[in-house]
Scaffold this motif. Structure first.
Motif, PDB file in Angstrom:
ATOM      1  N   LYS A   1      66.105  -8.112   9.636  1.00 47.63           N
ATOM      2  CA  LYS A   1      66.157  -8.478   8.222  1.00 47.63           C
ATOM      3  C   LYS A   1      64.866  -9.126   7.768  1.00 47.63           C
ATOM      4  O   LYS A   1      64.294  -8.752   6.717  1.00 47.63           O
TER       5      LYS A   1
ATOM      6  N   HIS B   1      61.837  -7.644   5.354  1.00 44.64           N
ATOM      7  CA  HIS B   1      61.444  -8.371   4.142  1.00 44.64           C
ATOM      8  C   HIS B   1      59.928  -8.590   4.107  1.00 44.64           C
ATOM      9  O   HIS B   1      59.293  -8.461   3.053  1.00 44.64           O
TER      10      HIS B   1
ATOM     11  N   TYR C   1      56.216 -15.055  -3.180  1.00 45.37           N
ATOM     12  CA  TYR C   1      57.660 -15.221  -2.978  1.00 45.37           C
ATOM     13  C   TYR C   1      57.991 -16.651  -2.545  1.00 45.37           C
ATOM     14  O   TYR C   1      57.449 -17.157  -1.560  1.00 45.37           O
TER      15      TYR C   1
ATOM     16  N   ASP D   1      57.721  -7.992  -1.659  1.00 49.00           N
ATOM     17  CA  ASP D   1      57.700  -9.454  -1.788  1.00 49.00           C
ATOM     18  C   ASP D   1      56.572 -10.071  -0.966  1.00 49.00           C
ATOM     19  O   ASP D   1      56.072 -11.153  -1.299  1.00 49.00           O
TER      20      ASP D   1
ATOM     21  N   SER E   1      58.153  -5.629   2.851  1.00 38.86           N
ATOM     22  CA  SER E   1      58.504  -5.235   1.480  1.00 38.86           C
ATOM     23  C   SER E   1      57.445  -5.712   0.480  1.00 38.86           C
ATOM     24  O   SER E   1      56.489  -6.423   0.823  1.00 38.86           O
TER      25      SER E   1
END
Length: 219
Positions: free
Chosen positions: A111, A115, A190, A120, A118
């Motif tokens: 996960k 992320h 972020y 972000d 990504s």
């Protein structure tokens, strides 16, 4: 009487011609001073190709409630050395290779890794590489340097400076450095408290650190 004067003139001309010829011959047969060859040898620049399999880059990012660590692969690079002193260089990172090393749970690890890849964070599909180019070198002796360079992440370039150690042992080179980077300068905002309010303990600090070890071989 004039006959003797002409003979003497011809004799003088002959002597001058012999001396001149000998002088020219000596000049052409003089060896090139050895210092010229030595200068060329001493000023030879050697290119060291980065060993991407054995070089390492470790990252550390911190937040209010803790920190995360991981790795990024160094895909390529070259460091140029003259008389065992660093002259210039550059290297490239493969952002798609980013990993997380502190989370042992497979699902949690996947996960966070996803992320980080990504938009972000590093947007690795659009920007699969990050680049660093050395633009300034200040030596301090014994392999210690202050380096200045241009770091490009997500297509954004900023100047950064940091101390580094570069050691050359025959055809092997080892370079180490610890670099602190403000992620917000590369549009990675972020959960930055400088751009978002009321984050509380969910805030992520702007600075992250890179611990770099480059191993390189002479070409």
């Amino acid at each position: 009487m004039k006959l003797f004067q002409h003979a003497a003139s011809f004799a003088s001309i002959g002597v001058i011609a012999v001396i001149t010829a000998f002088t020219v011959q000596v000049q052409h047969t003089q060896p090139i001073p050895s210092t010229v060859n030595n200068t060329v040898a001493l000023n030879k620049v050697t290119a060291f190709q980065v060993d991407n399999k054995n070089s390492k880059l470790l990252w550390t990012a911190r937040k209010v409630t803790g920190e995360h660590t991981g790795t990024i692969d160094i895909s390529s690079g070259t460091l140029n050395v003259e008389n065992n002193a660093l002259k210039n260089g550059s290297f490239k990172l493969d952002t798609r290779s980013i990993t997380v090393t502190d989370i042992k749970d497979a699902d949690g690890n996947a996960k966070l890794t996803g992320h980080l890849k990504s938009d972000d964070f590093f947007a690795v599909e659009k920007y699969p590489a990050a680049d660093f180019l050395i633009t300034g070198i200040k030596p301090h002796g014994d392999g210690q340097y202050d380096l200045t360079g241009k770091l490009t992440i997500k297509g954004i370039t900023n100047d950064i400076s940091f101390p580094a150690t570069v050691k050359v042992d025959k055809d092997k080179l080892t370079a180490t450095a610890k670099v602190k980077i403000d992620r917000t300068k590369y549009d990675i905002r972020y959960r930055s408290k400088n751009y978002f309010e009321n984050l509380g303990d969910k805030a992520i600090y702007d600075d992250f650190e890179l611990d770099i070890t480059l191993l390189a071989n002479a070409q």
